[in-house]
Design an enzyme around this catalytic site. Structure first.
Site, PDB file in Angstrom:
ATOM      1  N   LYS A  22      42.391  61.267  37.811  1.00 23.22           N
ATOM      2  CA  LYS A  22      41.290  60.254  38.485  1.00 23.22           C
ATOM      3  C   LYS A  22      41.763  59.378  39.415  1.00 23.22           C
ATOM      4  O   LYS A  22      41.296  59.452  40.556  1.00 23.22           O
ATOM      5  CB  LYS A  22      40.609  59.528  37.415  1.00 23.22           C
ATOM      6  CG  LYS A  22      39.269  58.887  38.070  1.00 23.22           C
ATOM      7  CD  LYS A  22      38.599  57.790  36.860  1.00 23.22           C
ATOM      8  CE  LYS A  22      39.464  56.528  36.590  1.00 23.22           C
ATOM      9  NZ  LYS A  22      39.123  55.708  37.716  1.00 23.22           N
ATOM     10  N   ASN A  23      42.867  58.664  39.297  1.00 19.26           N
ATOM     11  CA  ASN A  23      43.247  57.706  40.114  1.00 19.26           C
ATOM     12  C   ASN A  23      44.036  58.204  41.358  1.00 19.26           C
ATOM     13  O   ASN A  23      44.417  57.573  42.243  1.00 19.26           O
ATOM     14  CB  ASN A  23      44.183  56.679  39.333  1.00 19.26           C
ATOM     15  CG  ASN A  23      43.606  56.251  38.426  1.00 19.26           C
ATOM     16  OD1 ASN A  23      42.358  55.647  38.501  1.00 19.26           O
ATOM     17  ND2 ASN A  23      44.303  55.462  37.324  1.00 19.26           N
ATOM     18  N   ARG A  93      35.151  50.640  41.891  1.00 20.01           N
ATOM     19  CA  ARG A  93      35.974  50.026  42.727  1.00 20.01           C
ATOM     20  C   ARG A  93      36.620  50.723  43.761  1.00 20.01           C
ATOM     21  O   ARG A  93      36.757  50.134  45.023  1.00 20.01           O
ATOM     22  CB  ARG A  93      36.814  49.082  42.025  1.00 20.01           C
ATOM     23  CG  ARG A  93      37.909  48.115  42.852  1.00 20.01           C
ATOM     24  CD  ARG A  93      38.678  47.409  41.857  1.00 20.01           C
ATOM     25  NE  ARG A  93      39.309  46.512  43.041  1.00 20.01           N
ATOM     26  CZ  ARG A  93      38.933  45.356  43.631  1.00 20.01           C
ATOM     27  NH1 ARG A  93      37.817  45.054  43.303  1.00 20.01           N
ATOM     28  NH2 ARG A  93      39.631  44.782  44.455  1.00 20.01           N
ATOM     29  N   CYS A 117      34.754  48.482  36.538  1.00 22.26           N
ATOM     30  CA  CYS A 117      34.784  48.060  35.001  1.00 22.26           C
ATOM     31  C   CYS A 117      35.068  46.392  35.116  1.00 22.26           C
ATOM     32  O   CYS A 117      35.727  45.799  36.088  1.00 22.26           O
ATOM     33  CB  CYS A 117      36.087  48.610  34.427  1.00 22.26           C
ATOM     34  SG  CYS A 117      35.826  50.327  33.806  1.00 22.26           S
ATOM     35  N   ARG A 122      40.308  41.242  40.395  1.00 18.88           N
ATOM     36  CA  ARG A 122      40.709  42.301  41.323  1.00 18.88           C
ATOM     37  C   ARG A 122      40.347  42.075  42.930  1.00 18.88           C
ATOM     38  O   ARG A 122      39.791  42.942  43.502  1.00 18.88           O
ATOM     39  CB  ARG A 122      40.405  43.522  40.907  1.00 18.88           C
ATOM     40  CG  ARG A 122      41.097  43.872  39.494  1.00 18.88           C
ATOM     41  CD  ARG A 122      40.910  45.281  39.122  1.00 18.88           C
ATOM     42  NE  ARG A 122      39.474  45.644  38.874  1.00 18.88           N
ATOM     43  CZ  ARG A 122      39.364  47.024  38.576  1.00 18.88           C
ATOM     44  NH1 ARG A 122      39.934  47.998  38.450  1.00 18.88           N
ATOM     45  NH2 ARG A 122      37.983  47.471  38.316  1.00 18.88           N
ATOM     46  N   PRO A 123      40.846  40.887  43.425  1.00 20.36           N
ATOM     47  CA  PRO A 123      40.351  40.931  44.771  1.00 20.36           C
ATOM     48  C   PRO A 123      40.876  41.647  45.799  1.00 20.36           C
ATOM     49  O   PRO A 123      41.841  42.106  45.641  1.00 20.36           O
ATOM     50  CB  PRO A 123      40.671  39.290  45.098  1.00 20.36           C
ATOM     51  CG  PRO A 123      41.990  39.022  44.195  1.00 20.36           C
ATOM     52  CD  PRO A 123      41.531  39.972  43.013  1.00 20.36           C
ATOM     53  N   VAL A 124      40.340  41.729  46.890  1.00 20.59           N
ATOM     54  CA  VAL A 124      40.507  42.726  48.051  1.00 20.59           C
ATOM     55  C   VAL A 124      41.294  42.002  49.128  1.00 20.59           C
ATOM     56  O   VAL A 124      41.378  42.589  50.197  1.00 20.59           O
ATOM     57  CB  VAL A 124      39.354  43.443  48.495  1.00 20.59           C
ATOM     58  CG1 VAL A 124      38.656  44.291  47.514  1.00 20.59           C
ATOM     59  CG2 VAL A 124      38.131  42.378  49.065  1.00 20.59           C
ATOM     60  N   ASP A 125      41.723  40.972  49.086  1.00 21.07           N
ATOM     61  CA  ASP A 125      42.293  40.202  49.973  1.00 21.07           C
ATOM     62  C   ASP A 125      43.620  40.909  50.580  1.00 21.07           C
ATOM     63  O   ASP A 125      44.124  40.714  51.808  1.00 21.07           O
ATOM     64  CB  ASP A 125      42.766  38.738  49.442  1.00 21.07           C
ATOM     65  CG  ASP A 125      43.549  38.740  48.495  1.00 21.07           C
ATOM     66  OD1 ASP A 125      43.335  39.517  47.390  1.00 21.07           O
ATOM     67  OD2 ASP A 125      44.421  37.803  48.294  1.00 21.07           O
ATOM     68  N   LEU A 126      44.304  41.770  49.674  1.00 17.57           N
ATOM     69  CA  LEU A 126      45.573  42.291  50.061  1.00 17.57           C
ATOM     70  C   LEU A 126      45.074  43.390  51.067  1.00 17.57           C
ATOM     71  O   LEU A 126      45.880  43.481  52.219  1.00 17.57           O
ATOM     72  CB  LEU A 126      46.395  42.931  49.252  1.00 17.57           C
ATOM     73  CG  LEU A 126      47.003  41.635  48.227  1.00 17.57           C
ATOM     74  CD1 LEU A 126      47.691  42.320  47.006  1.00 17.57           C
ATOM     75  CD2 LEU A 126      48.137  40.933  48.823  1.00 17.57           C
ATOM     76  N   ASP A 306      46.684  50.784  32.350  1.00 16.96           N
ATOM     77  CA  ASP A 306      45.508  51.458  31.743  1.00 16.96           C
ATOM     78  C   ASP A 306      45.975  52.404  30.520  1.00 16.96           C
ATOM     79  O   ASP A 306      45.019  53.055  29.881  1.00 16.96           O
ATOM     80  CB  ASP A 306      45.422  52.608  32.997  1.00 16.96           C
ATOM     81  CG  ASP A 306      44.418  52.352  34.228  1.00 16.96           C
ATOM     82  OD1 ASP A 306      43.950  51.165  33.812  1.00 16.96           O
ATOM     83  OD2 ASP A 306      44.511  52.953  35.081  1.00 16.96           O
ATOM     84  N   ILE A 328      48.472  42.378  34.333  1.00 15.72           N
ATOM     85  CA  ILE A 328      47.776  42.850  35.466  1.00 15.72           C
ATOM     86  C   ILE A 328      46.220  42.590  35.682  1.00 15.72           C
ATOM     87  O   ILE A 328      45.952  41.937  36.604  1.00 15.72           O
ATOM     88  CB  ILE A 328      47.686  44.349  35.563  1.00 15.72           C
ATOM     89  CG1 ILE A 328      49.169  44.812  35.182  1.00 15.72           C
ATOM     90  CG2 ILE A 328      47.313  44.990  36.978  1.00 15.72           C
ATOM     91  CD1 ILE A 328      50.261  44.521  36.351  1.00 15.72           C
ATOM     92  N   ARG A 398      33.706  58.305  33.078  1.00 16.36           N
ATOM     93  CA  ARG A 398      34.191  57.948  34.500  1.00 16.36           C
ATOM     94  C   ARG A 398      35.451  58.342  34.590  1.00 16.36           C
ATOM     95  O   ARG A 398      35.800  58.877  35.778  1.00 16.36           O
ATOM     96  CB  ARG A 398      34.174  56.227  34.635  1.00 16.36           C
ATOM     97  CG  ARG A 398      32.793  55.504  34.626  1.00 16.36           C
ATOM     98  CD  ARG A 398      32.932  54.185  35.011  1.00 16.36           C
ATOM     99  NE  ARG A 398      33.994  53.903  36.197  1.00 16.36           N
ATOM    100  CZ  ARG A 398      34.728  53.201  36.217  1.00 16.36           C
ATOM    101  NH1 ARG A 398      35.009  52.340  35.363  1.00 16.36           N
ATOM    102  NH2 ARG A 398      35.702  52.851  37.294  1.00 16.36           N
TER     103      ARG A 398
END
Length: 419
Positions: A22-23, A93, A117, A122-126, A306, A328, A398
């Protein structure tokens, strides 16, 4: 809402086919935005998340065809809509992965801030910082990321202040069409990153440093279609390895790659579970009792976050105590109260959980809270006496394809109860 019923105590024996990851599938699907295509993905899993990504790409204007029997997915075309709406992005996400490809090929994108989830912020700043260093202009407004690069993206040296799989994938894809050389420093090294890089190379990208934390990408004018096999799902393989261990069984994980299990395989061996490479995959078996082992989640090649919940289920019935530390995500112990309902002895102290093994768990009705928590409760139910009912199993769909069928085929007493 569907539920899953289990009656535990049966050792699992037989073969379990491991599907495409999936990933890996989700960023590979997003990569179809980089070219007219067609991009043909083989070993494609049929999951709720891949269906969500297919829906997102289709509303962008791409053609998406998924042959679930042949396990192939064919994607291609030109995006006619550069907006990724909230109603779709909130479900998953990984939807944020369309940002880099859209910006690189079309010079603009409007993408909703993501969901997924409830395991942490889990910010998207990077993602945003890296794209800005490559020349993008990004504004956040009303829950959307409005990005433009009217003159195109340009190569840059981007240093990640922390390892991020998603940010590495987004910038890797964007850099393939940027002007000049891009260097990603402290990049993620997960097998799914390598898989994406190999696919992009098949599409005409120029990438060096695969498998290291320093990727160098020389931008090209355009990419083309390709055929690419999706790597086997190491998290699915690790999950079923824990299932064999917790039931005292022996299973062949067909198609799994031992090198992708990495630290998970080593820790399982320390806990008393044999993990060996075989001609058709990986053989996992437990011949004696389980032992408590301490683990800490880390970016690959460390112990995968995970796999934390699944390993905790295993440790719940191991002899002695173990400490599991999550580094994490901050909210990834939501399965603990549900496991304790089944008789586990787990205490959470900040980012660590102390697990004191018990001789046997007891079946109980439990509630799933996220994808990996869901499957950890399935594992606990496989080892528990009596009946376990796992509620809210839509999370499972999922990331696990035909989970109950695969477990039933190797001896589990398990069935899905329609909601």
């Amino acid at each position: 809402m569907d539920r899953i019923r289990l009656r535990g105590g049966r050792p699992l024996r037989g073969s379990i086919p491991i599907g495409g990851a999936k990933n890996a599938a989700l960023p590979l699907m997003a990569a179809a935005l980089l070219s007219e295509g067609p991009l043909v993905l083989t070993n494609a899993p049929a999951l709720d998340d891949t269906r969500t990504m297919a829906g997102l790409l289709a509303q962008h204007g791409l053609s998406v065809e998924h042959d679930t029997i042949a396990r192939t997915m064919t994607l291609g075309g030109t995006a006619t809509n550069l907006v990724a709406p909230y109603d779709l992005v909130r479900k998953m996400r990984a939807s944020v992965l369309v940002l880099g490809p859209l910006l690189a090929r079309y010079g603009e994108a409007k993408v909703s801030l993501p969901g997924g989830c409830a395991i942490g912020t889990r910010p998207v700043d990077l993602h945003l910082k890296g794209l800005e260093e490559m020349g993008a202009k990004i504004d956040l407004d009303s829950g959307y990321m409005n990005a433009t690069a009217p003159g195109g993206l340009r190569g840059a040296k981007v240093f990640f202040t922390q390892v991020s799989v998603g940010a590495t994938e987004n910038l890797l894809m964007a850099a393939t069409l940027a002007d000049g050389m891009t260097e990603l420093v402290n990049a993620a090294r997960e097998p799914e990153i390598d898989d994406l890089a190999h696919c992009l190379i098949a599409m005409g990208a120029k990438i060096e440093g695969i498998g290291t934390d320093r990727l160098r990408i020389e931008g090209v004018k355009a990419l083309h279609g390709a055929t690419h096999p999706i790597v086997p799902d190491r998290i699915e393989a690790g999950t079923f390895a824990c299932a064999a261990g917790i039931t005292g069984g022996e299973v062949l994980l067909e198609g799994a790659k031992l090198e992708h299990l990495g630290t998970v395989a080593r820790v399982l061996r320390e806990a008393g579970v044999e993990v060996e490479e075989a001609p058709r995959g990986v053989v996992v078996k437990r011949l004696s009792g389980l032992r408590g082992v301490d683990v800490m989640t880390e970016p690959f090649p460390g112990f995968a976050t995970d796999m934390q919940a699944q390993f905790m289920a295993l440790m719940a019935v191991a002899e002695g105590a173990s400490m599991i530390t999550e580094t994490i995500f901050e909210n990834r112990f939501m399965h603990v109260p549900e496991m304790n309902r089944m008789g586990a002895r787990i205490n959470v102290h900040g980012s660590s959980a102390i697990v004191r093994g018990v001789s046997r768990l007891s079946g109980a009705p439990v509630m799933a809270t996220d994808l990996r928590a869901s499957v950890s409760l399935i594992l606990a139910g496989l080892a528990a006496g009596g009946e376990t009912i796992v509620n809210r199993v839509y999370h499972l769909d999922r990331g696990y394809e035909r989970l109950e069928a695969k477990l039933a085929a190797v001896g589990a007493d398990i069935e899905r109860l329609p909601g």
